[in-house]
Enzyme design. Structure first.
Site, short mmCIF file in Angstrom:
data_model
loop_
_atom_site.label_atom_id
_atom_site.label_comp_id
_atom_site.label_asym_id
_atom_site.label_seq_id
_atom_site.Cartn_x
_atom_site.Cartn_y
_atom_site.Cartn_z
N ASP A 12 0.87 -1.18 0.00
CA ASP A 12 0.00 0.00 0.00
C ASP A 12 0.90 1.22 0.00
OD1 ASP A 12 -2.27 -1.54 0.12
OD2 ASP A 12 -2.47 -1.43 2.29
N ASP A 131 -13.89 -5.82 -4.13
CA ASP A 131 -13.91 -5.86 -2.66
C ASP A 131 -15.33 -6.22 -2.23
OD1 ASP A 131 -11.32 -4.89 -2.80
OD2 ASP A 131 -11.90 -2.81 -2.48
#
Length: 251
Positions: A12, A131
């Site tokens: 990330d 997601d």
């Protein structure tokens, strides 16, 4: 021999640095993306995923530089996702040296983007990130905007549509298990077994057993972040463990 199962660390990125938080809260600096990507390359990762979690326009230039620097150092495929909204965004990142592009919210808002990008760059470059949160026993809904907004779309319907439009791969994250280290959502992976493109499972890895389990349930690749960043699991040891369990991996 069946195709080797892939181990994929995820980085990330926020403002050009690797960060790690639980559910995007309390972000901690985990280091320089080029150094970390090089380490994973050397440790035997099969691919790397970079996720630009700020993905604002002022950060876009920083991300291009990160991609260029990683491309010089890393010889395994890597993909980039986060805030990619147009063919121009994709083109800039692919030209900077990444191998695949991952699109998420933008694909839900404009599904045509999958068709257009697959046509221009080839399906092998296009990863659709999905997601999901469980809504009932065997049903999951797709969430967008970093897992904050329910799109109202059913997981299986959306994945089938994305594949029909040209997605070459699906990166499937369970928001319910993400960051818990309690194992991947195996029922979720089982539910998408019949999809005819590779499925990357994400969310919940905490032990070597979790990787073996998710492969047994049908995942083609397994993605994780903190267990690799903080060296709780070493990739070389993980692959030896999987090989001993009869899981085909590239050593």
């Amino acid at each position: 021999m069946s195709l080797a199962k892939r181990i994929i660390p995820c980085l990330d990125i926020n403002g050009g640095r690797v960060v790690k938080g639980v559910n995007f809260i309390g972000l901690q600096d985990a280091g320089d993306p080029v150094e970390i990507a090089r380490r994973y390359n050397d440790e035997g990762a099969d691919e790397i995923v970079l996720l630009d979690i700020t993905a604002s326009y002022e950060q876009r230039g920083i991300m291009i530089e990160v991609v260029k620097n990683i491309a010089k150092e890393v010889f395994i495929p890597f993909s980039v996702g986060g805030g990619i909204r147009s063919l121009e965004d994709m083109s800039a990142l692919l030209n900077a040296g990444c191998d695949k592009i991952s699109i998420n919210s933008a694909a839900i808002r404009n599904p045509q983007l999958i068709d257009e990008s697959a046509k221009r760059f080839g399906s092998q470059c296009i990863v659709v990130a999905v997601d999901v949160k469980k809504v009932s026993q065997n049903s999951w809904n797709v969430y967008i905007n970093g897992g904050r907004v329910d799109s109202g779309k059913d997981m299986l319907e959306w994945i089938n549509e994305a594949c029909a439009r040209g997605a070459g791969e699906i990166l499937l994250t369970s928001i319910d298990t993400d960051g818990t280290k309690g194992g991947y959502d195996k029922a979720m992976i089982e539910a998408v077994k019949s999809i005819n493109v590779p499925i990357i499972a994400s969310g919940g890895a905490g032990s070597m057993e979790d990787f073996a389990d998710v492969f047994v349930h049908g995942a083609d690749a397994a993605l994780a972040a903190s267990v690799f960043h903080y060296k709780e699991i070493e990739i070389k040891m993980l692959k030896t463990y999987l090989q001993d369990k009869g899981v085909p991996v590239r050593i």
